[in-house]
Write a protein that holds these residues in place. Structure first.
Motif, PDB file in Angstrom:
ATOM      1  N   GLY A  96       0.724  -1.463   0.206  1.00 55.87           N
ATOM      2  CA  GLY A  96       0.283  -0.041  -0.177  1.00 55.87           C
ATOM      3  C   GLY A  96       0.695   1.512   0.185  1.00 55.87           C
ATOM      4  N   THR A  97       2.031   0.635  -0.337  1.00 57.85           N
ATOM      5  CA  THR A  97       2.839   2.597  -0.274  1.00 57.85           C
ATOM      6  C   THR A  97       3.378   1.711  -1.956  1.00 57.85           C
ATOM      7  OG1 THR A  97       5.309   3.519   0.133  1.00 57.85           O
ATOM      8  CG2 THR A  97       4.456   1.231   0.532  1.00 57.85           C
ATOM      9  N   TYR A  98       4.039   4.085  -2.141  1.00 56.22           N
ATOM     10  CA  TYR A  98       4.368   4.165  -3.170  1.00 56.22           C
ATOM     11  C   TYR A  98       6.312   4.106  -3.259  1.00 56.22           C
ATOM     12  CZ  TYR A  98       0.392   4.706  -5.420  1.00 56.22           C
ATOM     13  OH  TYR A  98      -0.640   4.286  -6.673  1.00 56.22           O
ATOM     14  N   LYS A  99       6.931   3.835  -1.776  1.00 57.81           N
ATOM     15  CA  LYS A  99       7.274   4.125  -1.266  1.00 57.81           C
ATOM     16  C   LYS A  99       8.881   3.006  -1.477  1.00 57.81           C
ATOM     17  CE  LYS A  99       7.994   7.525   2.725  1.00 57.81           C
ATOM     18  NZ  LYS A  99       8.217   7.759   3.584  1.00 57.81           N
ATOM     19  N   TYR A 100       9.887   3.559  -2.245  1.00 59.41           N
ATOM     20  CA  TYR A 100      10.534   2.368  -1.835  1.00 59.41           C
ATOM     21  C   TYR A 100      12.245   2.771  -1.724  1.00 59.41           C
ATOM     22  CZ  TYR A 100       8.054   0.151  -5.726  1.00 59.41           C
ATOM     23  OH  TYR A 100       7.240  -0.610  -6.489  1.00 59.41           O
TER      24      TYR A 100
ATOM     25  N   TYR B  33       7.572   8.450 -10.372  1.00 64.70           N
ATOM     26  CA  TYR B  33       9.012   9.215  -9.093  1.00 64.70           C
ATOM     27  C   TYR B  33       9.773   9.876  -9.641  1.00 64.70           C
ATOM     28  CZ  TYR B  33       7.047   4.474  -7.848  1.00 64.70           C
ATOM     29  OH  TYR B  33       6.381   3.715  -7.565  1.00 64.70           O
ATOM     30  N   TYR B  35      13.834  10.269  -8.441  1.00 65.53           N
ATOM     31  CA  TYR B  35      14.503  10.244  -7.398  1.00 65.53           C
ATOM     32  C   TYR B  35      15.859  11.263  -7.857  1.00 65.53           C
ATOM     33  CZ  TYR B  35      12.522   5.383  -6.416  1.00 65.53           C
ATOM     34  OH  TYR B  35      11.853   4.919  -5.648  1.00 65.53           O
ATOM     35  N   LEU B  45      14.126   8.819  -2.521  1.00 66.12           N
ATOM     36  CA  LEU B  45      13.060   9.614  -3.507  1.00 66.12           C
ATOM     37  C   LEU B  45      13.258  10.943  -2.756  1.00 66.12           C
ATOM     38  CD1 LEU B  45      10.366   8.121  -4.956  1.00 66.12           C
ATOM     39  CD2 LEU B  45       9.728   7.959  -2.136  1.00 66.12           C
ATOM     40  N   SER B  97       0.906   0.224  -6.869  1.00 70.58           N
ATOM     41  CA  SER B  97       2.634   0.507  -5.335  1.00 70.58           C
ATOM     42  C   SER B  97       3.157  -0.363  -5.210  1.00 70.58           C
ATOM     43  CB  SER B  97       1.580   0.868  -4.532  1.00 70.58           C
ATOM     44  OG  SER B  97       0.805  -0.122  -3.561  1.00 70.58           O
ATOM     45  N   GLY B  98       3.904  -0.025  -3.741  1.00 65.11           N
ATOM     46  CA  GLY B  98       4.639  -1.147  -3.524  1.00 65.11           C
ATOM     47  C   GLY B  98       3.948  -2.593  -3.373  1.00 65.11           C
TER      48      GLY B  98
END
Lengths: 112, 114
Positions: A96-100, B33, B35, B45, B97-98
Motif C-alpha cells: 500500500g505504499t509507493y515508497k521504495y 517518481y 529520485y 526518493l 504501489s509497492g
C-alpha cells in the motif's frame, strides 16, 4: 538511519563462478524486495523481486533468497559473466505504499 | 514500449536560472517518481505522483517543484538551486504501489549547478 544496508561496497568474482550479493534490512514492515542493476550513466534496471510470502525466487541465472527471521536477502548469480559487472542495489517496500528504500549498493566486478 | 525517457540528458545551470526536467512513459503506469542520486549513494526518493496527484513529498526544498500534467508526463521545475543540488535525477514509473510494483527507471538527467 539506513533501513536497507549492503555491507559489501564491492565484490570481485571469476567468470563462471557464483556471485553472492547480500542485503540486510531493519524494518519488519517491509514485505517486498527487489534487486536492480545499474551501469554508469544509466538508470537502474529491474532484475528480480521477491515477496515476503516466499523464501526463494528464480529467474534464469538469478536467484533471490529471503530469510525473514534474519531480515536478510541475497542475490545469487550463476554462472557470473563479465557483462554482469555493474552496481547492484537491493530495495524494499511494503503493502500500500509507493515508497521504495534503496540499499547503498555493491559494485560487482566479474573477471574474465 | 517499456521505456521511460528523460530529457535533457545533461544540464548545467547557474544558481539564478530556472530550468525543467522532463520524464515520459507510455506503459500506462499510474505512479511516477523523482529520485535524486549522488555519487556512490543509493537513489533517494523525492516525490511520488499517483494517478496524477502528489502522493509523497519527502520534505524536498521548495526550489524543486514537481508537476504531473497527465498520466504519461512528469516534470521537475528547478529554481534557485544550490551547488549541492548537483546530482543525477532519476525518473521512474510503476503500475501499482509497492509490494508487487516493480519500478522502471529512465536513464537520468545529470545536473550540475554552478
Amino acid at each position: 538511519d539506513q533501513q536497507v544496508k549492503q555491507n559489501s561496497p564491492s565484490l570481485s568474482v571469476q567468470e563462471g563462478r557464483i556471485s553472492i550479493l547480500n542485503c540486510d534490512y531493519t524494518n519488519s514492515m517491509f514485505d517486498y524486495f527487489l534487486w536492480y542493476k545499474k551501469y554508469p550513466a544509466e538508470g537502474p534496471t529491474f532484475l528480480i523481486s521477491i515477496s515476503s510470502i516466499k523464501d526463494k525466487n528464480e529467474d534464469g541465472r538469478f536467484t533471490v533468497f529471503l530469510n525473514k527471521s534474519a531480515k536478510h536477502l541475497s542475490l545469487h548469480i550463476v554462472p557470473s559473466q563479465p557483462g554482469d559487472s555493474a552496481v547492484y542495489f537491493c530495495a524494499a517496500s511494503w503493502q500500500g505504499t509507493y515508497k521504495y528504500i534503496f540499499g547503498t549498493g555493491t559494485r560487482l566486478k566479474v573477471l574474465a | 514500449d517499456t521505456e521511460v525517457t528523460q530529457t535533457p540528458k545533461h544540464l548545467v545551470m547557474g544558481m539564478t536560472n530556472k530550468k525543467s526536467l522532463k520524464c515520459e512513459q507510455h506503459m500506462g503506469h499510474r505512479a511516477m517518481y523523482w529520485y535524486k542520486q549522488k555519487a556512490k549513494k543509493p537513489p533517494e526518493l523525492m516525490f511520488v505522483y499517483s494517478y496524477e496527484k502528489l502522493s509523497i513529498n519527502e520534505s524536498v526544498p521548495s526550489r524543486f517543484s514537481p508537476e504531473c500534467p497527465n498520466s504519461s508526463l512528469l516534470n521537475l521545475h528547478l529554481h534557485a538551486l544550490q551547488p549541492e543540488d548537483s546530482a543525477l535525477y532519476l525518473c521512474a514509473s510503476s503500475q501499482t504501489s509497492g509490494a508487487g510494483g516493480e519500478q522502471f527507471f529512465g536513464p537520468g538527467t545529470r545536473l550540475t549547478v554552478l
